[in-house]
Design an enzyme around this catalytic site. Sequence first.
Site, PDB file in Angstrom:
ATOM      1  CD1 TRP A   1     -25.291 -17.370  25.596  1.00  0.00           C
ATOM      2  CD2 TRP A   1     -26.605 -17.258  23.788  1.00  0.00           C
ATOM      3  NE1 TRP A   1     -25.175 -18.563  24.922  1.00  0.00           N
ATOM      4  CE2 TRP A   1     -25.982 -18.528  23.805  1.00  0.00           C
ATOM      5  CE3 TRP A   1     -27.485 -16.967  22.743  1.00  0.00           C
ATOM      6  CZ2 TRP A   1     -26.202 -19.483  22.825  1.00  0.00           C
ATOM      7  CZ3 TRP A   1     -27.702 -17.925  21.763  1.00  0.00           C
ATOM      8  CH2 TRP A   1     -27.070 -19.170  21.819  1.00  0.00           C
ATOM      9  CG  HIS A   2     -28.639 -14.126  20.471  1.00  0.00           C
ATOM     10  ND1 HIS A   2     -29.461 -14.322  21.548  1.00  0.00           N
ATOM     11  CD2 HIS A   2     -29.067 -14.979  19.518  1.00  0.00           C
ATOM     12  CE1 HIS A   2     -30.356 -15.254  21.252  1.00  0.00           C
ATOM     13  NE2 HIS A   2     -30.131 -15.681  20.021  1.00  0.00           N
ATOM     14  N   GLY A   3     -24.753 -11.800  21.102  1.00  0.00           N
ATOM     15  CA  GLY A   3     -23.613 -11.095  20.542  1.00  0.00           C
ATOM     16  C   GLY A   3     -23.135 -10.003  21.466  1.00  0.00           C
TER      17      GLY A   3
END
Lengths: 332, 474
Positions: free
Chosen positions: B324-326
């Site tokens: 989700w972050h990257g």
Amino acid sequence: MMNTRWLLTWLLAAAITIGGWLAFEIYWRDQGYRPTVMDSMDLWSLNRARAVKSAPPLRVALLGASRIQYGLSPAVFRDEARAINLDADPIMLAVNGHYPLAALRDLAMDEKFTGLAIVGIDSRGMDKRVWDMQEKHVRQYHHDWSPSREVHRRLLTYAQQHAIAARPDFAAVTLGKRMLDHQGPPYKDYVTFDRDRAGGTDYRKSDIAAIRNARVADLRKYYPLYTPPTPEAWLSDSREVVQWVEKINARGGKVVIYREPVSGEHIELDEANFPRASYWDKLAAIMPALMLDFRDYPALNIDTPDTSHIDIKDIDRHTRALLRILRLKGVL
Amino acid sequence: MTFDSLTFALFLAIVFPIYATLQSWPARKNVLLVASCVFYGSWNPFFLLLLAFTTVFDWWAAQRIHAAANLRTRRLWFWAAITASLTLLGYFKYAQFFANTALEWFALVGVTYQPIDLGIVLPLGISFYTFESISYIVDVYKKRIEPTKSLRDYGLFMTFFPHLVAGPIMRFGDFNAQTVTPRVVTADATALGAYMLVGGLFLKIVGADHVFAPISDIVFAADYKAGFVAAWAGAFSFSMQVYCDFAGYSLAALGIAKMFGFHLPPNFESPFASVGIAELWTRWHISLSNWLRDYVFNPLGHYRKGRVRGYINVMITFAACGFWHGAAWHFIAWGALHGAFLVGERLLKESIGGWKIWAVQPVRWLLALLTFALFSLAVVFFRASTLTLAWERVTAMLGVEIKDAATLAWNADCKVFVIGLVVGLTVQAWLKSRKGWEWLPAIAWPWRVALLSLMSLAIVLSPGKTNAFIYFQF
């Protein structure tokens, strides 16, 4: 009603903050420092956006590196043009330390640009290895530039024109770090910028001999590290630039390629590595643009104290001289 | 616009007085909705259309789910809405990653293709608002909440500018209660909210950008060869930087919302004073960890289906957290490492967790420092631009000798970082037992003045750095 202590908290804190800021300003002004606009990619983008606004006025993109950024005055250019009944909007897009071909390519590919591009460059700057130096600026403009950034940059420019506290080199933590490292107060820079991104080098405020020696030493180191391409290879690469210029011409725009004044060891080293007859003159034969070399025009042969840049006092004279030559050559 | 920009200062100076002086609650909601659209559109007006599409489609789909006569239709609308949200997120955030990964895998079997640049620009805040819209659809589908008939109220939930681009990730149920009942702008709440805004900006501008960023920028540069000390210094400095950056943003968001009479849930509560990674995730990016718990970990089965399945669920949840972050392997590795820490911690607690020594205060301090060190070890995967670079830094941190390692100079950058680290950890230890910001109005007002003056002056005298908020890239 607000709790009295909250009210007091905010009033006192505001008074301390304003008082502290004023004391900061007064102290540093007393030490001889002055506010100055700090150049940035956002400021470049702000100007780049103007280059594609519809004419009139005639959009004049001033491309180049430090010699254009510290050597031409958009304000003087505008006033001089007005004197000959020309409504011009000179836009400073030169970037200190960065050759300009990425910016020229960007303008060529932008169908909205139909103005005049004055490209300050020498034969070294036409070497393909340095074409992309301004690509970061171009990318910033196309990918990150937004209305929000524009408003911020305009307000920041206003703040930097009026307050030393708006200069990053005077940030509290930065000053604290200088103190910890016993570095003394910030360097009194001899380069200043206006809000139109035009800069100026005031050599009265500098050690000219030291700057000159350092600049020449750098150039002496540069050429052995980056051996010039053969004239044939250089000219072959430059044909791509010719195509960009043709694109601008086809839209009714114009391009001027201008070799700005340099002197002393600088011109000697340049000439030794990129002999004019083998490089510049060969390009002039195929380039569909006016190519100006300062050596051909006594009015442009202005003193460069550090061998590479004219002094702030000569910027207006330089701008007027260039404008007159452009007019004589029928570009304006 | 970012909270630390002059554009936002101007925006707030215009919007807040209009909002505060209007009497009609519907009119004030209209002002907030329009202001939020201006706030978002000032980055890229095109992406406002994307946000509008997601908002209107989910609002409409939720009503269809609620009104569906049978389970099949309910499911159809549910999956239509979820698929729409995930497709947009997948395209804008993950398409380039999947294309690159496919090419790398083809190359492994000897088939090489030219790299593809899809040229996709990531819409700001898409990861955050997609999670909010998914939670709304799931909650309606599960009949935890009723869908709203008011498109304006749902639009306000999605776009409310303090939380729009980087959270906290809100749930519709929590937010809607505040849009149904008129918000009251009080002088005290405005004063406290503005105080929190100043506190958030102080953390970001002074802490993240001036105190901690210089060291992590040096150590995580691709051409820097970090030895043991430099690698740990870089990891600690980035842990503090990302905390100051994101907690600063979240605190500013909470403060701004409070000024407008809204309550947003806290996103950070002294995470570096945590004892153990499990506690840390109840204090770090709280709205995300709660979301992952409710919409990923619990639906996967939690620990209900056995211990081993529970561990797998933890690993899946945290790998998803990383993703989700990257869209990069190093983010997945960061998430997976946190999953592994949590599994390891649980195993340790089951075997030696009952020892009395863990309750002794100095031991708890040591455990808190160990937790911070583990977090910092993992954060290397978050900060490094590639998995290879992260691995180089981690091996240095684990004591493997690095050839020609550079020595980190003991200069002012380092000294300021060490001072910042000690102050930062001490303050978090002091704040650990204090919930939210209720302690602030309770302290003696001269201290409040001193703290506010110090922060305000430091902000005013810290111009120039224009580092984007780290979480804006997600």
